[in-house]
Design a protein around this motif. Structure first.
Motif, PDB file in Angstrom:
ATOM      1  N   UNK C  53       1.275  -1.155   0.317  1.00 52.08           N
ATOM      2  CA  UNK C  53       0.249  -0.199   0.151  1.00 52.08           C
ATOM      3  C   UNK C  53       0.764   0.953  -0.004  1.00 52.08           C
ATOM      4  N   UNK C 182      13.763  -4.414  13.919  1.00 47.76           N
ATOM      5  CA  UNK C 182      13.063  -4.117  14.759  1.00 47.76           C
ATOM      6  C   UNK C 182      13.061  -2.708  13.633  1.00 47.76           C
ATOM      7  N   UNK C 183      14.157  -2.088  12.836  1.00 50.68           N
ATOM      8  CA  UNK C 183      13.528  -0.563  12.896  1.00 50.68           C
ATOM      9  C   UNK C 183      15.008  -0.557  12.216  1.00 50.68           C
ATOM     10  N   UNK C 198      10.373  -0.132   9.183  1.00 51.68           N
ATOM     11  CA  UNK C 198      10.034  -0.879  11.093  1.00 51.68           C
ATOM     12  C   UNK C 198       9.360  -1.665  10.568  1.00 51.68           C
ATOM     13  N   UNK C 199       9.961  -2.852  10.769  1.00 55.66           N
ATOM     14  CA  UNK C 199       9.760  -4.228  11.127  1.00 55.66           C
ATOM     15  C   UNK C 199       8.916  -4.713  12.598  1.00 55.66           C
ATOM     16  N   UNK C 200       7.355  -4.240  12.856  1.00 46.42           N
ATOM     17  CA  UNK C 200       7.559  -4.630  13.536  1.00 46.42           C
ATOM     18  C   UNK C 200       6.579  -6.521  13.830  1.00 46.42           C
ATOM     19  N   UNK C 201       6.597  -7.053  13.213  1.00 48.59           N
ATOM     20  CA  UNK C 201       6.361  -8.548  13.447  1.00 48.59           C
ATOM     21  C   UNK C 201       7.336  -9.312  12.373  1.00 48.59           C
ATOM     22  N   UNK C 219       5.197  -7.876   8.443  1.00 51.07           N
ATOM     23  CA  UNK C 219       4.863  -6.872   8.074  1.00 51.07           C
ATOM     24  C   UNK C 219       6.360  -5.730   8.327  1.00 51.07           C
ATOM     25  N   UNK C 221       7.297  -1.121   7.575  1.00 51.56           N
ATOM     26  CA  UNK C 221       6.346   0.112   7.196  1.00 51.56           C
ATOM     27  C   UNK C 221       7.870   1.113   7.169  1.00 51.56           C
ATOM     28  N   UNK C 223       8.960   4.601   5.521  1.00 54.37           N
ATOM     29  CA  UNK C 223       8.290   6.225   6.074  1.00 54.37           C
ATOM     30  C   UNK C 223       9.761   6.868   5.060  1.00 54.37           C
ATOM     31  N   UNK C 233       3.250   0.051   3.114  1.00 54.86           N
ATOM     32  CA  UNK C 233       3.048  -0.297   3.884  1.00 54.86           C
ATOM     33  C   UNK C 233       3.112  -2.049   2.852  1.00 54.86           C
ATOM     34  N   UNK C 235       2.262  -5.908   3.146  1.00 52.34           N
ATOM     35  CA  UNK C 235       2.301  -7.106   4.299  1.00 52.34           C
ATOM     36  C   UNK C 235       2.593  -8.251   3.175  1.00 52.34           C
TER      37      UNK C 235
END
Lengths: 698, 229, 259
Positions: C53, C182-183, C198-201, C219, C221, C223, C233, C235
């Motif tokens: 997205x 994670x980041x 970011x890699x939150x999961x 996931x 993200x 920016x 984004x 996924x």
């Protein structure tokens, strides 16, 4: 006769006789004024002509008299020359032009409303090997063994050429390792057993050819096509400069494109033909010779390297025949019996042109070679595929049937006007790719299905890393299922309901007026009428809508007037000075007149009369000469030297006309100006004292 | 009898670079109507200057010049020019005819400047004067076709055509031979008697001086003697 | 497109290292970075469904869902678009140095060589290559930090001189527990921050061809820090590490996937 008239007669006879006495000076001043009048009349007449012709060029090809576009435009509309980023200005759009059209057509001075939109797309091209492998693949799908055999033949023939090319590259290439790999690959592909058994040509072999071999034939650069989409019926009815050269017209309800002849000749024509044309044009239009012109020499040296561009389009039979014909022409091959090698040499020799053989080779090429090769990559009746980067962000690929080739009358050679292709409005809308409500909803559904929540940059860390859910999960051990085949959106139909272009999306529209003299007033009235209906829009005149091109006339006019002003200034100074010099000779005479009772104003009037008479006759003769020159030029025409001038002239030649307003007002104005110019000098003369009457004559 | 010209304590100073030239340093004199007077003196004595003042071609630096009682020192150029046109006549040493015009047209010139006569009136006046100076036959000729004496006669006719009170003549016989010169003087004397026109000359010519009724001698910007002959 | 393909390089397996620590020594830092490389080094085939997205700062957005396939053995990959409807069936097939584009509605293929841009973007071959942080960068330990409720190691990586890399300076935050990134932030040489990811999961799975566990981010993200407001984004789901069919990665196969 009353005394007023008597004084007038006195002044004029004294003035005339004085002018006659000092004939030399009078002639000089008169000639100067005549020259100024000559330039002024010619310049102003030409300016009028050019203004009219430019107007015709622009309004009758694309612009119409007025243009309307969205009030939300970020850039201004530029119909020619392209504006904005990569030639795609952001002028917003009119989501439905129908209410605008309906309101505008109600105005008594509006003759027509033609919706349109300008944009740009890419025409992708593969090289010759890509094309023949593609053809081979389709043939295999079609399962007709005769056709397959023919295609295999063609591929083999091309492989021979590639081999030759690689050998040539060996000397130049730095990357020997890569080259060796390529040669190995080619050896495999060119081996007779590779394509022998047609039934055994499977995906693996095809893939090998497509990935390893096809790139060896070089890359073709993509072609950018600038176009505008429009309601074709309305367009053809209202733009008289459109001229179909080849093929047929796009009809109402048909999807397709009419290509600009110039784009086709310059970007889609076989490069051998193209270079031949360029040299030919320079030789004939500019009277150059190959030996004497840098450009021609450059073209000629490019030309002889282009033998591939002929060879790769021939099949074996045609190649044999061509080789024979060239031998007959006197261009025999040196050594080597092998066809590809032999023909390559022959072609290289054929393409080595100089002043002695060029014309012959040029005609021979068109008579004997052009019919056998693909002279144009695209011809009427074919379908091309264009790719555009739509406003919604996706890439859209659209097939377009080429109906015809066209150009604008009189603007055949113009780079500025000649590069727009014309397509129907429905195809345009597809390539423009406005995000519709339906698409937006689809995106929302997609997002909901995936279940991703919206996260902003500022809150990212808290949102993403704040919750208690684990960072790592273990994957479930799902069995692999076969993916369902995707259902593909059907391609856009080739016909459409003509009603579709009576409303809906357009980027801008051309408004044609009945009386173009009322352009500005009509513009204001239309804006007001739209405002009344709650419709906002930008309406601009044709000149403004054409960007820098529209300003060309003003620039030309401004320069002309500036030049004239300089000339007049110089003339003024010369006239002034010569009068002052003249008065030195007439000190005694003037002193006498003053002594016996002539007022200063009498003296001033006398001098003004002298200049006025000289000025008048100078202006008249200068004007008369100018009229003669214009009439003569009007018969022969003034040739346009380059592309910009062609556009300004609305054709290869400008035929000047006599503008009677200019011819009548210019001499009067010039006489007045010349007379006034001498006021200073005349007042100077009037300062001569009566006592100077007793001066001895020089 | 009122003086037709009165000069009263007239001074004329010209700036010459950083210095000044005193052309006239206090002149007082009267000239009566009908005089036939000569102004004489060595060169540089100021006679040209005096003549210019009387001729209203210039104004005094101080003092006053009265023409028929009218003071001229404060008059504008326009008014002076009008005065010259109406009241004065000029005869020049070099005749100063307008070369492009015919004899008739030259004589007519001042009448046209005056601007209030019909064609017939002008015709009548010019013809009359041409007869007086005996140039009727030559009225259609240009001055280049005339002899010196004839040209001067045209000049005289022109000077008189407006019926001036004063005629100023600057060395009128200088460019003529003595016989012609004498005839010119005779003519002027006749006119002086018949028209009662005041004639004021500047001259070196002793012949003219002999004929003069009065000689005003100037030296260094001052009157030396004013004697009647 | 850049971002999807650029991120793909991080889609590959990460080894798990059961180690909890605090401030790290230089040796430990080097080991950690080598670990990250190793985790990303994929052995074997890969397939997944990717949803991307992309939102632009002017408010417009576009999204699509595609099936992504990669064969490690001969360095081939394939992308087949599934959603939205207008894009369904379109495909990219990369074989050696060629990129083939498939237009299903027309049944046409187009070929480009690697020099040409991909889908009109600036992505380069580097974007699809393996991660070589240990070879390309010098890493230093910065600090122990907290990212939300996670304890992380903050490392700074500077490109080794003379090497041509996409980002001269990187900073990464690694989960102290699981050793996942994670980041990640990318910087220009001037120190200007270009991008934050970011890699939150993450998802952990077993790879037969590798014989070890593989970590895949579910996931991502991204920016854009230069054009603020641009964000992507990514996924991932249905990640499969089983061997892929031999006859995939051909034109014929891609064509057969749509009708």
């Amino acid at each position: 006769m009353s005394s007023q008239l008597g004084q007038l007669r006195l002044i004029s006879s004294v003035a005339l006789r004085n002018l006659w006495l000092d004939r030399f000076r009078t002639t000089i001043i008169g000639a100067l004024i005549a020259f100024g009048a000559f330039l002024a009349v010619i310049g102003l007449s030409l300016l009028n002509d050019v203004r009219a012709s430019m107007r015709a060029s622009i309004t009758q090809s694309v612009a119409g008299d007025l243009q309307i576009y969205s009030a939300n435009a970020k850039d201004s509309l530029t119909l020619f020359g392209g504006g904005g980023f990569m030639g795609r200005a952001d002028i917003g759009n009119l989501p439905d032009f129908a209410p605008y059209r309906d309101e505008i057509l109600r105005h008594p001075n509006v003759a027509a409303f033609v919706p349109m939109g300008l944009d740009m797309a890419v025409l992708a091209r593969g090289n010759e090997l890509d094309d023949s492998l593609d053809a081979l693949r389709s043939a295999i799908k079609g399962k007709d063994s005769a056709i397959i055999a023919g295609r295999v033949e063609q591929v083999r023939f091309q492989l021979e050429q590639v081999g030759l090319e690689l050998t040539a590259r060996r000397q130049l290439s730095a990357d020997q390792a890569e080259l060796e790999q390529q040669e190995r690959d080619l050896k495999v592909a060119a081996a007779p057993e590779f394509l022998q058994d047609v039934s055994k040509i499977g995906e693996e072999k095809l893939q090998f050819l497509e990935t390893r071999i096809a790139p060896l034939s070089g890359e073709k650069l993509p072609t950018y096509i600038q176009y505008f989409g429009t309601d074709i019926a309305a367009y053809l009815a209202n733009f008289p400069k459109f001229h179909l050269i080849e093929g047929t017209l796009l009809g109402p309800g048909e999807r397709g494109i009419m290509l600009s002849r110039k784009v086709r000749d310059e970007q889609l024509k076989n490069s051998v033909a193209k270079i031949f044309d360029k040299i030919h044009k320079r030789l004939t239009k500019r009277n150059q010779s190959i030996a004497g012109d840098d450009e021609c020499r450059r073209f000629a040296s490019d030309l002889k390297k282009q033998y591939q561009q002929i060879l790769s389009y021939l099949d074996r039979a045609d190649a044999e025949e061509l080789s024979r014909k060239l031998t007959d022409l006197g261009i025999a091959a040196v050594g080597g019996d092998e066809l590809v090698q032999r023909l390559s040499h022959q072609l290289t020799m054929f393409l080595t042109v100089d002043d002695s053989n060029f014309e012959q080779r040029y005609s021979w090429f068109y008579a004997n070679i052009a019919p056998k090769i693909r002279l144009y990559e695209v011809s009427p009746g074919q379908t091309i595929t264009v790719r555009s980067y739509t406003r919604s962000g996706y890439i859209k690929t659209l097939p377009l049937k080429v109906y015809g080739i066209y150009n604008f009358d009189g603007l055949e050679d113009s780079d500025l006007a000649g590069v727009l292709s014309i397509m129907d409005l429905v195809s345009f809308r597809e390539l423009y790719g406005q995000m519709t409500e339906a698409s937006r909803r689809e995106l929302d559904v997609m997002r909901a299905q995936v279940g991703i929540k919206d996260v902003s940059a500022e809150n990212a860390e808290t949102d993403l890393f704040g919750s208690e859910r684990p960072a790592t999960t273990v994957a479930a051990n799902d069995k692999k299922e076969a993916a369902e085949p995707l259902s593909v959106k059907p391609r856009l139909a080739d016909q459409f309901d003509p009603q579709e272009v009576q409303r809906g999306l357009a980027l801008n529209a051309a408004i044609k007026l009945k009386d173009s003299g009322k352009e500005e007033r009509t513009q204001q009235e239309l804006l007001a009428a739209l405002e009344n209906r709650g419709l906002k829009a930008n309406i601009v005149g044709w000149q403004k809508a054409s960007g820098i091109v529209g300003q060309l006339v003003n620039i030309v006019g401004g320069t002309l007037l500036f030049a004239l002003a300089i000339i007049f200034l110089v003339a003024f100074v010369i006239v002034n000075n010569s009068i002052i010099v003249g008065t030195l000779n007439r000190t005694r005479e003037i002193g006498t007149m003053r002594a016996i009772g002539a007022q200063r104003s009498f003296i001033v009037n006398l001098f003004l009369a002298e200049t006025g008479i000289t000025g008048f006759f100078g202006a008249i003769s200068g004007t008369a000469l100018a009229v003669l020159v214009i009439i003569l030029a009007g018969r022969l025409g003034i040739p346009a030297g380059n592309d910009i001038v062609t556009f300004i002239f609305s054709g290869p030649r400008l035929y000047p006309r006599v503008h009677w307003t200019v011819v009548t007002t210019a001499p009067i104005l010039i006489t007045i100006v010349a007379t006034l110019a001498s006021v200073y000098a005349a007042r100077h003369a009037a300062k001569i004292q009566p006592a100077d009457a007793t001066q001895e004559k020089e | 009898m009122t003086a037709v010209v009165r000069i009263s304590s007239v001074e004329k100073i010209y700036p010459l670079g950083k210095t000044q030239v005193h052309a006239l340093s206090g002149i007082d004199m009267d000239i009566q109507e009908g005089e036939f007077t000569t102004i004489a003196g060595p060169s540089g004595c100021g006679k040209s200057t005096l003549l210019n003042l009387i001729g209203c071609m210039d104004v005094p630096t101080s003092g006053e010049v009265y023409i028929e009682g009218l003071p001229i020192a404060k008059l504008s150029d326009r008014e002076l020019t009008k005065l010259r046109l109406e009241k004065l006549g000029f005869i020049f040493q070099s005749f100063n005819l307008i070369p492009v015009l015919t004899v008739f047209q030259n004589v007519e010139f001042p009448l046209l400047l005056q601007g209030r006569f019909s064609r017939a009136e002008r015709q009548q006046k010019v013809t009359a004067l041409l007869a007086e100076v005996d140039l009727t036959a030559q009225q259609g000729q240009r001055s280049s076709e005339l002899s010196g004496g004839q040209r001067q006669r045209v000049a005289i006719a022109r000077a008189l055509v407006t019926g001036p009170r004063i005629v100023l003549a600057d060395e009128p016989t200088a460019n003529l031979d003595s016989a012609t010169g004498e005839r010119i003087i005779e003519l002027m004397k006749t006119i002086n008697r018949t028209h009662k026109t005041t004639f004021i000359f500047s001259t070196h010519d002793p012949q003219v001086m002999r004929q003069a009724g009065r000689i005003i001698r100037l030296k260094d910007g001052k009157v030396v003697t004013g004697q009647d002959s | 497109m850049t971002k999807i393909l650029g991120s793909l390089s991080i889609l590959f397996s990460l080894l798990s290292f059961a180690q909890v620590g605090t401030a790290l020594t230089d040796k430990e830092v080097k080991e950690l970075v080598t670990l990250i490389d190793a985790r990303q080094r994929n052995v074997g085939d890969y397939a997944s469904i990717v949803f991307i997205d992309q939102k632009s700062k002017d408010g417009s957005s576009k999204a699509f869902e595609a099936r992504v396939y990669r064969r490690d053995g001969d360095d081939k990959w394939m992308i087949l678009f599934a959603k939205p409807k207008a894009e369904a069936g379109k495909g990219y097939l990369r074989l050696e140095k060629n990129l083939f584009l498939y237009e299903p509605a027309l049944g046409k293929w187009e070929r480009q060589t690697e020099r040409a841009s991909i889908a009109g973007t600036n992505s380069r071959r580097d974007d699809f290559d393996q991660s070589r942080l240990a070879q390309e960068y010098e890493a230093v330990f910065v600090a122990d930090e907290s990212l939300g409720r996670f304890k992380v190691y903050h490392l700074k990586l500077t490109a080794k001189p003379g090497l041509e890399v996409a980002s001269p300076v990187l900073e990464i935050w690694i989960d102290q527990n699981e050793k996942n990134v994670m980041k990640r932030q990318e910087f220009a040489l001037s120190g200007k921050l270009l991008r934050t990811s970011y890699y939150p999961s993450w998802e952990k799975m077993f790879s037969k061809s590798k014989g070890a566990e593989v970590y895949v981010p579910k996931e991502i993200r991204v920016f854009d820090e230069v054009e603020k407001g641009n964000a992507t984004t990514v996924a991932l789901r249905d990640v499969k590490l089983d061997a892929l069919d031999v006859n995939m990665f051909t034109k014929a196969w891609l064509e057969s996937q749509s009708r």
